[in-house]
Design a protein around this motif. Structure first.
Motif, short mmCIF file in Angstrom:
data_model
loop_
_atom_site.label_atom_id
_atom_site.label_comp_id
_atom_site.label_asym_id
_atom_site.label_seq_id
_atom_site.Cartn_x
_atom_site.Cartn_y
_atom_site.Cartn_z
N GLY A 171 1.31 -1.52 0.57
CA GLY A 171 -0.25 0.20 0.05
C GLY A 171 1.12 1.07 0.24
N ILE A 172 1.68 1.13 1.19
CA ILE A 172 2.64 2.60 0.68
C ILE A 172 3.61 1.71 1.15
N GLY A 173 5.09 1.65 -0.56
CA GLY A 173 6.39 0.96 -0.25
C GLY A 173 6.74 0.93 -1.38
N GLY A 174 7.19 -0.52 -1.31
CA GLY A 174 8.01 -0.55 -2.68
C GLY A 174 6.93 -1.84 -3.27
N GLY A 175 7.02 -1.36 -4.90
CA GLY A 175 5.92 -1.96 -5.71
C GLY A 175 6.53 -3.80 -5.60
N ASN A 176 6.48 -4.32 -6.96
CA ASN A 176 7.15 -6.19 -6.35
C ASN A 176 7.74 -6.32 -6.67
N ASP A 177 8.61 -6.32 -5.51
CA ASP A 177 10.45 -6.91 -5.52
C ASP A 177 10.64 -6.18 -5.48
N GLY A 178 10.44 -4.92 -4.37
CA GLY A 178 10.94 -3.48 -4.13
C GLY A 178 10.84 -3.75 -2.97
N LYS A 179 12.00 -2.82 -2.19
CA LYS A 179 12.08 -2.97 -0.30
C LYS A 179 11.22 -1.65 -0.93
N GLY A 180 10.89 -1.73 1.20
CA GLY A 180 10.22 -0.90 1.30
C GLY A 180 10.33 0.80 1.92
N GLY A 181 11.55 0.51 1.25
CA GLY A 181 12.87 2.55 1.87
C GLY A 181 11.98 2.70 3.42
N THR A 182 12.04 4.03 3.12
CA THR A 182 11.33 4.67 4.78
C THR A 182 10.02 5.35 5.00
N VAL A 183 9.46 4.82 5.31
CA VAL A 183 8.29 5.20 5.33
C VAL A 183 7.70 6.45 7.05
N ARG A 184 7.45 7.29 7.47
CA ARG A 184 7.50 8.30 8.66
C ARG A 184 5.75 8.80 8.69
N ILE A 185 5.25 8.55 9.67
CA ILE A 185 3.72 8.87 9.88
C ILE A 185 3.71 9.47 11.27
N TYR A 186 3.93 10.67 10.98
CA TYR A 186 3.31 11.95 11.72
C TYR A 186 2.32 12.82 12.02
N GLY A 187 1.38 11.57 11.63
CA GLY A 187 -0.70 12.33 11.11
C GLY A 187 -1.33 11.91 10.47
N GLY A 188 -2.32 12.41 10.53
CA GLY A 188 -3.20 11.93 9.53
C GLY A 188 -3.96 10.74 9.50
N THR A 189 -4.95 10.16 8.19
CA THR A 189 -6.05 9.49 8.82
C THR A 189 -5.40 8.71 7.37
N VAL A 190 -5.24 7.23 7.86
CA VAL A 190 -4.49 6.79 6.90
C VAL A 190 -4.96 5.64 7.07
N VAL A 191 -4.76 5.27 6.14
CA VAL A 191 -5.16 3.19 5.19
C VAL A 191 -4.31 2.97 4.24
N ALA A 192 -4.04 2.00 4.45
CA ALA A 192 -2.63 1.45 3.56
C ALA A 192 -2.95 0.08 3.35
N ASP A 193 -3.40 -0.23 2.01
CA ASP A 193 -4.05 -2.00 1.84
C ASP A 193 -3.44 -2.07 0.56
N SER A 194 -2.76 -3.28 0.90
CA SER A 194 -2.63 -4.85 -0.46
C SER A 194 -3.46 -5.11 -1.22
N TYR A 195 -3.56 -4.75 -1.67
CA TYR A 195 -4.06 -5.17 -3.17
C TYR A 195 -4.33 -6.91 -2.02
N ASP A 196 -3.89 -8.15 -2.08
CA ASP A 196 -4.10 -9.10 -1.99
C ASP A 196 -3.84 -9.19 -0.92
#
Length: 302
Positions: A171-196
């Motif tokens: 949902g937030i991060g890497g595409g297929n075979d992609g490393k996740g990188g750096t995700v930082r969340i400090y606020g907001g209303t967030v929904v992250a959904d990995s398709y399947d």
């Protein structure tokens, strides 16, 4: 004008249609080639309108307001917005929806952009009810990288943000075979959904390496319950999702206070935090049992 209407045909930048081919000057310069708009200065830019088979690509570190911007690229292999190796401060106004084409994320934040440098995206809200839905194409993240590429840095400080991947993407991060990188969340209303649920909701794409996830605020719902690796707070302590129920729809969460004598949770950002339609919010706290208050609700977590 941040109240630009969503029924504008095509994209506009600072009130000018990209069919003009170029506009602005200095910090607000932009050009357009076909249906691709290039932002070439620091901004500020306001991008609005409704378009298909179009994209916005940055060519400089910049500040961009997306205001009632709707881009649908299901028929082309485009992201809707491409950070392309630069740092973008993205401010949300009104309702915004991005649907990427095959193999691309809704918002592309690759670790190796046009410059060879890593992209950084910082999302916040300009208005309290501002929303963004970013949908990746097959094998792309909702917000993050395309296949086989590491995600750069994604930071969320406000806004009502929903990030949905295509097949095999995070949902937030890497595409297929992609490393996740750096995700930082400090606020907001967030929904992250990995398709399947094959990939992480926040983190790596399918078969991708893990990055880092920091959650120091916001209501953050991992739709499939997958965040990899375990998120941490500002002090590096592992945090776990605590579902808060019984909140009032459309009433923002303005306080989160732990009772005296129970384990502290540290500073926790509440900018632009709203319960969902079921009256639920999702906070991330260190392990431990505690009584705490959320708005007028006195709650127990264990």
């Amino acid at each position: 004008d941040i109240t630009a209407s969503a029924d504008i045909p095509g994209l506009t930048v600072n009130g000018h249609s990209i069919t003009e081919g170029a506009g602005g000057s200095g910090d607000t310069a932009w050009t357009a080639t076909g249906s691709t708009c290039y932002l070439k200065g620091m901004g500020p830019y306001v991008v609005s309108g409704s378009a298909t088979s179009s994209r916005v690509t940055v060519r400089h570190d910049c500040s961009v307001v997306v205001s009632n911007l709707f881009v649908n690229n299901v028929d082309v292999d485009y992201p809707c917005f491409d950070c392309d190796g630069y740092t973008v401060n993205l401010l949300l106004a009104g309702a915004n929806a991005f649907t990427a084409g095959n193999g691309r994320p809704g918002i592309e934040v690759d670790a190796t952009g046009n410059t060879g440098d890593s992209s950084t995206l910082v999302i916040s809200n300009l208005t309290a009810d501002a929303t963004l839905v970013a949908q990746g194409g097959s094998n792309g993240a909702g917000i993050g990288s395309k296949p086989d590429i590491e995600c750069g840095t994604v930071e969320i400080r406000g806004g009502i943000v929903t990030a949905k991947s295509g097949k095999n993407g995070a949902g937030i991060g890497g595409g297929n075979d992609g490393k996740g990188g750096t995700v930082r969340i400090y606020g907001g209303t967030v929904v992250a959904d990995s398709y399947d649920a094959i990939a992480d909701d926040i983190g790596a794409g399918y078969e991708g390496g893990q990055g880092t996830t920091l959650i120091c605020g916001g209501s953050v719902r991992c739709q499939s319950g997958k965040s990899g690796p375990r998120p941490v707070n500002a002090s590096g302590t592992d945090v776990y999702c605590v579902k808060i129920t019984g909140l009032v729809l459309n009433v923002p969460v303005t306080n989160l206070v732990v009772d005296s004598g129970y384990p502290a949770i540290g500073d926790y950002g509440l900018n632009d935090v709203f319960p969902n339609a079921d009256g639920n919010a999702y906070f991330w706290m260190p392990n431990g049992t505690r009584w705490f208050n959320v708005n007028t609700n006195h709650l127990w977590a264990r």
